[in-house]
Design a protein around this motif. Structure first.
Motif, mmCIF file in Angstrom:
data_model
loop_
_atom_site.group_PDB
_atom_site.id
_atom_site.type_symbol
_atom_site.label_atom_id
_atom_site.label_comp_id
_atom_site.label_asym_id
_atom_site.label_seq_id
_atom_site.Cartn_x
_atom_site.Cartn_y
_atom_site.Cartn_z
ATOM 1 N N ARG A 130 58.221 12.891 75.588
ATOM 2 C CA ARG A 130 57.316 12.155 76.475
ATOM 3 C C ARG A 130 55.864 12.308 76.044
ATOM 4 O O ARG A 130 54.994 11.582 76.529
ATOM 5 N N ASN A 131 55.591 13.235 75.154
ATOM 6 C CA ASN A 131 54.227 13.384 74.630
ATOM 7 C C ASN A 131 53.906 12.335 73.571
ATOM 8 O O ASN A 131 52.769 12.253 73.121
ATOM 9 N N THR A 132 54.905 11.579 73.126
ATOM 10 C CA THR A 132 54.679 10.527 72.135
ATOM 11 C C THR A 132 54.193 9.274 72.854
ATOM 12 O O THR A 132 54.910 8.741 73.699
ATOM 13 N N PRO A 133 52.974 8.819 72.559
ATOM 14 C CA PRO A 133 52.494 7.627 73.278
ATOM 15 C C PRO A 133 53.285 6.384 72.882
ATOM 16 O O PRO A 133 53.466 6.109 71.697
ATOM 17 N N LEU A 134 53.788 5.680 73.878
ATOM 18 C CA LEU A 134 54.500 4.415 73.625
ATOM 19 C C LEU A 134 53.836 3.314 74.457
ATOM 20 O O LEU A 134 54.496 2.563 75.167
ATOM 21 N N ASP A 135 52.527 3.253 74.379
ATOM 22 C CA ASP A 135 51.763 2.324 75.218
ATOM 23 C C ASP A 135 52.142 0.867 74.979
ATOM 24 O O ASP A 135 52.062 0.041 75.879
ATOM 25 N N LYS A 136 52.535 0.566 73.753
ATOM 26 C CA LYS A 136 52.850 -0.835 73.439
ATOM 27 C C LYS A 136 54.313 -1.175 73.734
ATOM 28 O O LYS A 136 54.799 -2.220 73.350
ATOM 29 N N GLY A 137 55.024 -0.251 74.343
ATOM 30 C CA GLY A 137 56.439 -0.502 74.650
ATOM 31 C C GLY A 137 57.346 0.218 73.675
ATOM 32 O O GLY A 137 56.884 0.986 72.827
ATOM 33 N N PRO A 138 58.659 -0.018 73.811
ATOM 34 C CA PRO A 138 59.607 0.698 72.951
ATOM 35 C C PRO A 138 59.496 0.289 71.479
ATOM 36 O O PRO A 138 58.902 -0.740 71.166
ATOM 37 N N VAL A 139 60.080 1.108 70.627
ATOM 38 C CA VAL A 139 60.103 0.823 69.191
ATOM 39 C C VAL A 139 61.467 0.211 68.856
ATOM 40 O O VAL A 139 62.497 0.688 69.347
ATOM 41 N N PHE A 140 61.470 -0.821 68.034
ATOM 42 C CA PHE A 140 62.722 -1.466 67.636
ATOM 43 C C PHE A 140 63.015 -1.144 66.174
ATOM 44 O O PHE A 140 62.101 -1.141 65.349
ATOM 45 N N VAL A 141 64.263 -0.883 65.900
ATOM 46 C CA VAL A 141 64.657 -0.544 64.529
ATOM 47 C C VAL A 141 65.871 -1.378 64.152
ATOM 48 O O VAL A 141 66.882 -1.372 64.865
ATOM 49 N N ILE A 142 65.755 -2.117 63.055
ATOM 50 C CA ILE A 142 66.953 -2.747 62.494
ATOM 51 C C ILE A 142 67.466 -1.757 61.458
ATOM 52 O O ILE A 142 66.763 -1.405 60.520
ATOM 53 N N SER A 143 68.675 -1.258 61.709
ATOM 54 C CA SER A 143 69.233 -0.226 60.850
ATOM 55 C C SER A 143 70.517 -0.760 60.214
ATOM 56 O O SER A 143 71.467 -1.110 60.905
ATOM 57 N N CYS A 144 70.533 -0.832 58.880
ATOM 58 C CA CYS A 144 71.700 -1.389 58.180
ATOM 59 C C CYS A 144 72.178 -0.416 57.107
ATOM 60 O O CYS A 144 71.382 0.343 56.551
ATOM 61 N N SER A 145 73.467 -0.446 56.836
ATOM 62 C CA SER A 145 74.025 0.319 55.719
ATOM 63 C C SER A 145 74.895 -0.601 54.889
ATOM 64 O O SER A 145 75.691 -1.362 55.450
ATOM 65 N N TYR A 146 74.768 -0.515 53.580
ATOM 66 C CA TYR A 146 75.545 -1.364 52.667
ATOM 67 C C TYR A 146 76.382 -0.496 51.747
ATOM 68 O O TYR A 146 75.919 0.555 51.287
ATOM 69 N N ARG A 147 77.607 -0.948 51.484
ATOM 70 C CA ARG A 147 78.497 -0.228 50.566
ATOM 71 C C ARG A 147 79.069 -1.166 49.522
ATOM 72 O O ARG A 147 79.342 -2.327 49.830
ATOM 73 N N GLU A 148 79.278 -0.640 48.338
ATOM 74 C CA GLU A 148 79.835 -1.466 47.244
ATOM 75 C C GLU A 148 81.303 -1.774 47.502
ATOM 76 O O GLU A 148 81.988 -0.995 48.155
#
Ligand SMILES: O=C(O)CCC(=O)C(=O)O
Ligand SMILES: [Fe+2]
Length: 551
Positions: free
Chosen positions: A533-551
């Protein structure tokens, strides 16, 4: 791509240094300075500085009828029951836990706290699962008279008494002091480790008017229920606020999931003496080690969707020369950060949509001992967000990544290329921890793309395989066992520090519109750090597109 070496540590930042350097950074200043004021306040309390204070168990608990009441109530496993003379309480759900108010005679906690503030050497514990200060085992604290005295009370009085109440054979006790300051926490775990039978916590909060903590202070012991497969479930079922001179205990088992909620007060530290009564090797222990976290699901590339890269990507990443230098860099370093990856207007549209479009649906991703963040239901995606998500799954993306890395993700040599794509939403209190689900069992190419990035939120740490070994003695946060065993434990702790030192391979710092590409070898693991909660998130939540690729 010919690459056998795992990731090299080439991007170190503040967070990473903190993680590695768990002890030294805090040794100098320590929390003592901040605590001096509080130390004085407890010293003023009657008896605190008194050389002949002797800790004694509240006599009420040793009365035969009270012990018998507790013994029979513990055996019955009723939902909730209270003993009137002492106020002792037993909760049956979601697992049995017993609370004993006023464990010691009146003036003992101020004297104990005085000693904890003035004499105890604290080391900072920082990992995926926790952030707090811990002491060594009480059996190594000969210079702390009252803490040594407390250990004797545990050994000589509490241990045989708990044997009677729980009908368990308890051979020895291990205990240490813990201190949580604002922003500290201990995430969901079950305490299961070898021969631990009973977990206990003794709470101290001798501050006037704040003997019992409330919602605003945070720091509750939070209890989880679990599903048929023994995975802990959100939401938290029961909260037990720190209360001065209260003792809590529960039997360690495959469902004893609990956590310490983040402390949210700057005014007081959360102080405890906690540990375990040990006996026979816990039957649930072997079963627990085979309980894996759920894994990501991988899909084939989408060959029907043919995005126009020229409309989406920053022009620089379309040039053959740029692709060649990206490939060279990934071969050398196993990772790269591509700044301003999408055209700025695409990024802005996607960010605005993620922040404002109420028709996107999100669900919390459990189990609670593995992760806590929100996942977008991909079928609710539309507009630019959908465009970006489809791009990551498209054959066009596989081709681009082949060009960036030379991996067999596209073309005649690509036999079974697959990928997993997630859109995550990160807010205060979210986390992932190290565990099976996030260890790659084959070489994987990870992509991490941030929108609405904020400093310190959704920071990802990659660790080398050997860190997995920590599980054995770490889940436990085992400060030490009794007597002779403590020497062995000290050695173990040193090894652990060394292991942390070179186990951090990479930390990804959130930057808007930056695409991080990480090639990770089999066995490499990662976690996303708890968002305090000490991390300022004034602009709202953070979004992450997380992908993994395999051969
Ligand atoms: O301090 C508490 O309330 C619980 C601590 C705990 O779960 C642990 O140290 O394993
Ligand atoms: Fe615990």
């Amino acid at each position: 791509m010919e690459q056998t070496s795992p990731l090299k540590p080439n991007r170190r930042d503040k967070t990473e240094d903190k993680l590695v350097d768990t002890e030294s950074a805090h040794r100098e200043e320590g929390p003592q300075k901040k605590l001096a004021r509080l130390g004085e306040s407890v010293e003023a309390t009657a008896g605190a500085g008194d050389a002949d204070v002797e800790l004694t168990l509240n006599k009420a608990y040793l009365q035969k009828n009270v012990t018998q009441w507790l013994q029979s109530a513990w055996a019955k496993q009723v939902p909730s029951t209270k003993e009137e003379t002492t106020g002792a309480q037993i909760w049956g759900e979601p697992f049995q836990i017993c609370l004993l108010p006023d464990l010691l005679e009146r003036n003992n906690p101020p004297a104990l706290v005085h000693e904890m503030i003035n004499k105890v050497h604290w080391s900072r514990k920082q990992m995926d699962l926790y952030e707090f200060y811990q002491s060594t085992d009480l059996s190594n604290m000969l210079e702390c008279r009252l803490l040594a005295n407390f250990l004797q009370v545990l050994r000589k009085q509490v241990r045989p008494w708990l044997e009677e109440i729980t009908n368990l054979k308890l051979d020895y006790v291990s205990a240490s002091c813990s201190m949580y300051s604002c922003g500290d926490y201990l995430l969901v775990h079950d305490d299961l480790l070898k021969d631990r039978q009973i977990a206990f916590i003794y709470y101290m909060s001798p501050w006037q008017g704040v003997e019992e903590w409330n919602e605003e202070h945070g720091g509750c012991l939070e209890i989880f229920s679990s599903d048929d497969q023994c995975y802990p479930q959100f939401p938290v079922q029961r909260k037990i606020a720190p209360k001065n001179n209260q003792f809590a205990f529960f039997k360690v088992g495959s469902r004893s999931f609990h956590q310490v909620g983040e402390v949210t007060t700057y005014d007081y530290p959360r102080l405890t003496i906690n540990g375990w009564f040990h006996g026979a090797t816990n039957e649930a222990f072997a079963a627990d080690s085979s309980r894996a976290f759920p894994r990501l699901s991988y899909l084939q590339p989408d060959i029907n969707y043919k995005p126009k890269l020229g409309l989406l990507l920053n022009d620089v990443y379309l040039k053959a020369a740029t692709r060649r230098s990206i490939q060279k860099r990934i071969e050398e370093n196993s990772e790269i950060c591509l700044y301003e990856f999408f055209k700025r207007e695409k990024f802005e549209l996607a960010r605005a949509q993620l922040l404002n479009d109420d028709s996107l649906t999100w669900r919390r991703q459990g189990p609670a001992n593995a992760h806590n963040y929100e996942l977008m239901d991909l079928s609710s995606a539309k507009g630019t967000v959908q465009e970006l998500l489809q791009l990551f799954r498209s054959n066009t993306m596989f081709q681009l990544l082949r060009d960036f890395t030379d991996l067999d993700l596209y073309g005649v040599d690509a036999i079974t290329p697959t990928c997993s794509v997630e859109l995550q939403r990160w807010s205060h209190g979210n986390y992932t921890v190290l565990g099976d689900g996030l260890v790659s069992d084959e070489n994987t190419l990870d992509l991490v793309y941030y929108l609405n990035a904020a400093e310190g939120a959704a920071v990802i740490t990659y660790l080398s395989p050997e860190v997995e070994q920590r599980a054995a003695h770490e889940n436990g946060l085992d400060p030490v066992a009794d007597g002779d065993l403590s020497i062995e434990q000290d050695e173990q702790e040193e090894e652990e520090e060394e292991c942390h030192d070179d186990s951090v391979l990479l930390t990804i710092t959130p930057v808007d519109n930056a695409l991080n590409i990480v090639y990770r070898c089999e066995g490499t693991t990662k976690f996303t750090k708890y968002v305090s909660r000490n991390t300022p998130l004034d602009k709202g939540p953070v979004f992450v597109i997380s992908c993994s690729y395999r051969e």
